[in-house]
Design a protein around this motif. Structure first.
Motif, PDB file in Angstrom:
ATOM      1  N   ASP A  46      42.173  27.514  38.786  1.00 55.17           N
ATOM      2  CA  ASP A  46      43.050  26.452  39.275  1.00 55.17           C
ATOM      3  C   ASP A  46      44.197  27.123  40.020  1.00 55.17           C
ATOM      4  O   ASP A  46      45.152  27.605  39.409  1.00 55.17           O
ATOM      5  CB  ASP A  46      43.574  25.611  38.113  1.00 55.17           C
ATOM      6  CG  ASP A  46      44.354  24.386  38.570  1.00 55.17           C
ATOM      7  OD1 ASP A  46      44.884  24.401  39.701  1.00 55.17           O
ATOM      8  OD2 ASP A  46      44.446  23.415  37.796  1.00 55.17           O
ATOM      9  N   LYS A  47      44.100  27.177  41.339  1.00 52.80           N
ATOM     10  CA  LYS A  47      45.106  27.873  42.146  1.00 52.80           C
ATOM     11  C   LYS A  47      46.456  27.170  42.060  1.00 52.80           C
ATOM     12  O   LYS A  47      47.503  27.827  42.028  1.00 52.80           O
ATOM     13  CB  LYS A  47      44.640  27.954  43.593  1.00 52.80           C
ATOM     14  CG  LYS A  47      43.346  28.728  43.785  1.00 52.80           C
ATOM     15  CD  LYS A  47      42.910  28.696  45.249  1.00 52.80           C
ATOM     16  CE  LYS A  47      41.555  29.371  45.438  1.00 52.80           C
ATOM     17  NZ  LYS A  47      41.092  29.314  46.843  1.00 52.80           N
ATOM     18  N   ALA A  48      46.443  25.847  42.047  1.00 53.22           N
ATOM     19  CA  ALA A  48      47.695  25.095  42.028  1.00 53.22           C
ATOM     20  C   ALA A  48      48.470  25.342  40.740  1.00 53.22           C
ATOM     21  O   ALA A  48      49.701  25.396  40.737  1.00 53.22           O
ATOM     22  CB  ALA A  48      47.414  23.608  42.201  1.00 53.22           C
ATOM     23  N   ALA A  49      47.741  25.514  39.616  1.00 50.72           N
ATOM     24  CA  ALA A  49      48.389  25.760  38.328  1.00 50.72           C
ATOM     25  C   ALA A  49      48.560  27.248  38.045  1.00 50.72           C
ATOM     26  O   ALA A  49      49.267  27.629  37.106  1.00 50.72           O
ATOM     27  CB  ALA A  49      47.588  25.113  37.204  1.00 50.72           C
ATOM     28  N   GLY A  50      47.891  28.104  38.814  1.00 52.66           N
ATOM     29  CA  GLY A  50      47.966  29.540  38.579  1.00 52.66           C
ATOM     30  C   GLY A  50      47.256  29.967  37.313  1.00 52.66           C
ATOM     31  O   GLY A  50      47.716  30.865  36.611  1.00 52.66           O
ATOM     32  N   THR A  51      46.106  29.338  37.023  1.00 52.44           N
ATOM     33  CA  THR A  51      45.369  29.650  35.796  1.00 52.44           C
ATOM     34  C   THR A  51      43.918  29.979  36.118  1.00 52.44           C
ATOM     35  O   THR A  51      43.386  29.622  37.168  1.00 52.44           O
ATOM     36  CB  THR A  51      45.392  28.479  34.802  1.00 52.44           C
ATOM     37  OG1 THR A  51      44.742  27.344  35.395  1.00 52.44           O
ATOM     38  CG2 THR A  51      46.810  28.109  34.415  1.00 52.44           C
ATOM     39  N   MET A  52      43.279  30.668  35.185  1.00 47.17           N
ATOM     40  CA  MET A  52      41.852  30.932  35.268  1.00 47.17           C
ATOM     41  C   MET A  52      41.270  30.963  33.870  1.00 47.17           C
ATOM     42  O   MET A  52      41.857  31.522  32.943  1.00 47.17           O
ATOM     43  CB  MET A  52      41.562  32.273  35.953  1.00 47.17           C
ATOM     44  CG  MET A  52      40.067  32.589  36.044  1.00 47.17           C
ATOM     45  SD  MET A  52      39.707  34.193  36.837  1.00 47.17           S
ATOM     46  CE  MET A  52      40.233  35.309  35.539  1.00 47.17           C
ATOM     47  N   THR A  53      40.101  30.351  33.697  1.00 47.26           N
ATOM     48  CA  THR A  53      39.340  30.420  32.463  1.00 47.26           C
ATOM     49  C   THR A  53      38.101  31.261  32.710  1.00 47.26           C
ATOM     50  O   THR A  53      37.403  31.055  33.707  1.00 47.26           O
ATOM     51  CB  THR A  53      38.938  29.015  31.984  1.00 47.26           C
ATOM     52  OG1 THR A  53      40.113  28.248  31.748  1.00 47.26           O
ATOM     53  CG2 THR A  53      38.132  29.091  30.700  1.00 47.26           C
ATOM     54  N   ALA A  54      37.839  32.228  31.841  1.00 44.72           N
ATOM     55  CA  ALA A  54      36.712  33.136  32.045  1.00 44.72           C
ATOM     56  C   ALA A  54      36.183  33.612  30.698  1.00 44.72           C
ATOM     57  O   ALA A  54      36.744  33.285  29.640  1.00 44.72           O
ATOM     58  CB  ALA A  54      37.138  34.325  32.906  1.00 44.72           C
ATOM     59  N   VAL A  55      35.092  34.380  30.734  1.00 44.02           N
ATOM     60  CA  VAL A  55      34.482  34.952  29.534  1.00 44.02           C
ATOM     61  C   VAL A  55      34.503  36.469  29.649  1.00 44.02           C
ATOM     62  O   VAL A  55      34.086  37.031  30.672  1.00 44.02           O
ATOM     63  CB  VAL A  55      33.027  34.462  29.363  1.00 44.02           C
ATOM     64  CG1 VAL A  55      32.354  35.181  28.191  1.00 44.02           C
ATOM     65  CG2 VAL A  55      32.987  32.957  29.142  1.00 44.02           C
ATOM     66  N   ALA A  56      34.991  37.145  28.607  1.00 47.76           N
ATOM     67  CA  ALA A  56      35.016  38.612  28.571  1.00 47.76           C
ATOM     68  C   ALA A  56      33.601  39.123  28.318  1.00 47.76           C
ATOM     69  O   ALA A  56      33.014  38.828  27.278  1.00 47.76           O
ATOM     70  CB  ALA A  56      35.962  39.098  27.481  1.00 47.76           C
ATOM     71  N   THR A  57      33.045  39.878  29.259  1.00 49.06           N
ATOM     72  CA  THR A  57      31.644  40.273  29.164  1.00 49.06           C
ATOM     73  C   THR A  57      31.418  41.780  29.075  1.00 49.06           C
ATOM     74  O   THR A  57      30.269  42.220  29.042  1.00 49.06           O
ATOM     75  CB  THR A  57      30.875  39.740  30.396  1.00 49.06           C
ATOM     76  OG1 THR A  57      31.510  40.214  31.591  1.00 49.06           O
ATOM     77  CG2 THR A  57      30.851  38.222  30.406  1.00 49.06           C
ATOM     78  N   ASP A  58      32.478  42.576  29.027  1.00 47.04           N
ATOM     79  CA  ASP A  58      32.319  44.030  29.045  1.00 47.04           C
ATOM     80  C   ASP A  58      33.250  44.661  28.019  1.00 47.04           C
ATOM     81  O   ASP A  58      34.463  44.433  28.045  1.00 47.04           O
ATOM     82  CB  ASP A  58      32.642  44.563  30.445  1.00 47.04           C
ATOM     83  CG  ASP A  58      32.239  46.025  30.636  1.00 47.04           C
ATOM     84  OD1 ASP A  58      32.112  46.748  29.626  1.00 47.04           O
ATOM     85  OD2 ASP A  58      32.063  46.440  31.788  1.00 47.04           O
TER      86      ASP A  58
END
Length: 329
Positions: free
Chosen positions: A119-131
């Motif tokens: 979400d660029k407008a909110a400055g957030t990112m949701t992701a999964v740690a894979t390494d």
């Protein structure tokens, strides 16, 4: 001395004109280089943000949050479990400047994570740690003037894989009988460390390990052949089945959603002696599905039979738990 941004390079000089001259001299001295992108003009607030020595918070304890499906009281604030879903947020440190003033900020994955939603407008990112080597991120401007400029680079989030296990006996069904030496228990397991979540992975025992013997347990292969148990010396495991991890169960974190029946039953001609499997454990990231990774190679399953006079005792042990049953020698 003041610093000026000349085509993405900071130059110390008293004036902007002097900075441009220094930059031109550096370019000429170092030879041809890839032309840096030309950025547009900045608004006053964007300029104040860009000129700040520290633009956004990079202390990961203050900007990452595990997803509610993974989070729990006592979760570490400065690391994640492999497979864990998380959200990272840009926290602006320049007074009077908001993400809206900047035209938005974009989180980008350098390595170690599968990007789920930005979400660029909110400055957030949701992701999964894979390494297990960790997650590396950067923040890039998206608003006019800041578009394409790297606001912060190489923000590192440590990621850990399972390292050990806590076991507990759930039941002790007696599987023995006349002429047999036997001991059996049912175990529950919790993965460690317990300060991160492993709810984003799946677990299995791949199997295939060959047993070792001491004493009269050397008779086990012969007993197995005579009793149509030809596979008895090789650990079966569960190579076609992956078990989920529950965030919490019975007050502990990272419960493996299965009950492990740990049991051996042989003829009493196999006692006294020991029968041992050194078992491997593996995991894989659940979503996105990853490859199988062996993380523990020393889960000891041991069956020990002792005989003292007219008394026989059979003890089964695995992963720190044990149970004993008597038999008639």
């Amino acid at each position: 001395m003041p610093k000026f941004d000349i085509n993405g390079t900071w130059i110390e000089a008293d004036t902007y004109i002097q900075a441009k001259a220094k930059f031109a001299a550096l370019q000429q001295a170092s030879g041809p280089k890839t032309v840096r992108p030309s950025f547009g003009p900045l608004t006053a607030k964007q300029q104040a943000f860009w000129d700040s020595a520290k633009r956004i918070e990079t202390n990961i304890s203050l900007i990452i949050k595990p997803d509610p499906a993974y989070d729990f009281i006592g979760h570490a604030t400065n690391k994640l479990g492999i497979g864990e879903k998380f959200t990272v947020k840009a926290v602006i440190l320049v007074p009077g400047v908001t993400i809206t003033d900047l035209g938005g900020l974009e989180w980008q994955v350098i390595s170690g994570a599968s990007r789920m939603a930005v979400d660029k407008a909110a400055g957030t990112m949701t992701a999964v740690a894979t390494d297990k080597a960790g997650v590396k991120l950067k923040v890039v401007g998206v608003g006019s003037g800041l578009s394409g400029r790297i606001v912060a680079d190489n923000i590192a989030i440590p990621v850990v894989e399972p390292q050990g296990v806590v076991s507990a006996i759930k039941a002790t069904p007696n599987r023995g009988g006349p002429g047999l030496v036997s001991s059996s228990m049912e175990l529950d397991y919790w993965l460690t460390p317990s300060d991160v979540s492993f709810a984003g992975i799946e677990w299995q025992e791949p199997g295939g390990e060959a047993a070792s013997f001491t004493g009269k347990m050397m008779n086990v292969p012969k007993w197995g052949f005579q009793n149509n148990r030809l596979d008895i010396t090789r650990h079966g495991g569960n190579p076609n089945t992956w078990m989920g991890i529950q965030k919490e169960y019975q007050g502990r974190k990272n419960y493996i959603q299965q009950t492990d029946t740990v049991s051996n039953t042989f003829g009493k001609e196999c006692a006294p002696g020991t029968f041992t499997w050194i078992i491997q454990w593996a995991y894989r990231v659940k979503n996105p599905q990853g490859r199988s990774v062996v993380f523990k190679r020393d889960v000891v399953h041991r069956f020990t039979a002792t005989v003292i006079g007219i008394t026989g005792t059979a003890t089964i042990s695995k992963a720190g738990s044990s149970h004993s049953e008597n038999f008639t020698p």
